[in-house]
Design a protein around this motif. Structure first.
Motif, PDB file in Angstrom:
ATOM      1  N   ASP A  92     -13.358  -6.406  -1.685  1.00  0.00           N
ATOM      2  CA  ASP A  92     -12.799  -5.909  -2.940  1.00  0.00           C
ATOM      3  C   ASP A  92     -12.875  -4.388  -3.028  1.00  0.00           C
ATOM      4  O   ASP A  92     -12.812  -3.825  -4.115  1.00  0.00           O
ATOM      5  CB  ASP A  92     -13.552  -6.517  -4.131  1.00  0.00           C
ATOM      6  N   ASP A  93     -13.033  -3.711  -1.888  1.00  0.00           N
ATOM      7  CA  ASP A  93     -13.251  -2.266  -1.934  1.00  0.00           C
ATOM      8  C   ASP A  93     -12.046  -1.442  -1.472  1.00  0.00           C
ATOM      9  O   ASP A  93     -12.161  -0.240  -1.276  1.00  0.00           O
ATOM     10  CB  ASP A  93     -14.473  -1.888  -1.093  1.00  0.00           C
ATOM     11  N   SER A  94     -10.893  -2.085  -1.323  1.00  0.00           N
ATOM     12  CA  SER A  94      -9.718  -1.349  -0.871  1.00  0.00           C
ATOM     13  C   SER A  94      -9.101  -0.557  -2.027  1.00  0.00           C
ATOM     14  O   SER A  94      -9.059  -1.020  -3.170  1.00  0.00           O
ATOM     15  CB  SER A  94      -8.673  -2.314  -0.304  1.00  0.00           C
ATOM     16  N   ASP A  95      -8.614   0.653  -1.713  1.00  0.00           N
ATOM     17  CA  ASP A  95      -7.900   1.457  -2.697  1.00  0.00           C
ATOM     18  C   ASP A  95      -6.391   1.283  -2.583  1.00  0.00           C
ATOM     19  O   ASP A  95      -5.630   1.901  -3.336  1.00  0.00           O
ATOM     20  CB  ASP A  95      -8.252   2.942  -2.515  1.00  0.00           C
ATOM     21  N   ASP A  96      -5.954   0.443  -1.643  1.00  0.00           N
ATOM     22  CA  ASP A  96      -4.529   0.170  -1.488  1.00  0.00           C
ATOM     23  C   ASP A  96      -4.033  -0.641  -2.691  1.00  0.00           C
ATOM     24  O   ASP A  96      -4.597  -1.700  -2.986  1.00  0.00           O
ATOM     25  CB  ASP A  96      -4.287  -0.597  -0.192  1.00  0.00           C
TER      26      ASP A  96
END
Length: 204
Positions: A92-96
């Motif tokens: 859950d750490d993607s900035d996309d």
């Protein structure tokens, strides 16, 4: 990641696969296969109170994305399905933006499924033996932790639950009187993100 971990879990890394997984019936189907499988679409439909064509379609979609696969049947007619792994994971750490939207969609569908599980239990809770009513139920705790501490705590809980993994894979390891129990984890931050604390070490 160890070979054992690879066998235990499938990790979702792209928005398309996340969206494909984010379907209430597919989540219930894969959960059923992991708990009680292998089974045919006909058997799954009966267990989930759904129709066979619908379950068959969604099982094929699960297979398309690597969540399920066919196995030989006992009579050579309808071949049952089984889950390819015991767990599904994703970051859950993607900035996309596409990944964030897909994970939000999946988390929302999962929450609805979890709520349904709880409601199903409450509907029959009154008929449960007293020892199970006392052992099961709901609770919460409000903690004051950093993001790093929360991640560490989650990993510790995962490790604790992993102690029972062998029972899921091998029914012979399940002690007398045991039954499937759904442990649902939710770590929900409350309030605003705290400001960055850059006070000097000499400041009291």
């Amino acid at each position: 990641m160890t070979d054992e971990a690879r066998e235990r879990s499938i990790k979702l890394t792209d928005p398309r696969t996340l969206r494909a997984y984010a379907h209430p019936l597919r989540l219930r189907l894969i959960g059923l296969l992991r708990r009680d499988g292998p089974m045919t679409a006909t058997q799954a439909a009966a267990r989930l109170d759904d129709n066979v064509p619908n379950c068959s379609f969604h099982l094929r979609q699960l297979a398309k994305y690597g969540f399920a696969e066919r196995v030989p049947g006992a009579d050579g007619r309808e071949r049952p399905w089984r889950a390819t792994t015991r767990y599904t994971s994703w970051d859950d750490d993607s900035d996309d933006p596409a990944m964030k939207a897909a994970t939000d969609q999946l988390n929302s569908v999962m929450l609805a499924v979890f709520v349904q599980y709880a409601q199903d239990y409450l509907a029959v809770r009154g008929d449960e033996p007293v020892e199970w009513r006392a052992a099961a139920g709901f609770g919460d705790a409000l903690l004051h932790v950093t993001a790093a501490e929360l991640r560490e705590l989650t990993e510790e809980v995962d490790a604790l639950l992993a102690r029972y993994d062998d029972r899921a894979a091998d029914p012979a390891r399940r002690p007398a009187g045991s039954r499937p129990v759904q442990i649902i984890q939710m770590a929900v931050p409350r309030g605003p993100v705290p400001p960055d604390d850059r006070r000097s070490e000499t400041e009291p």
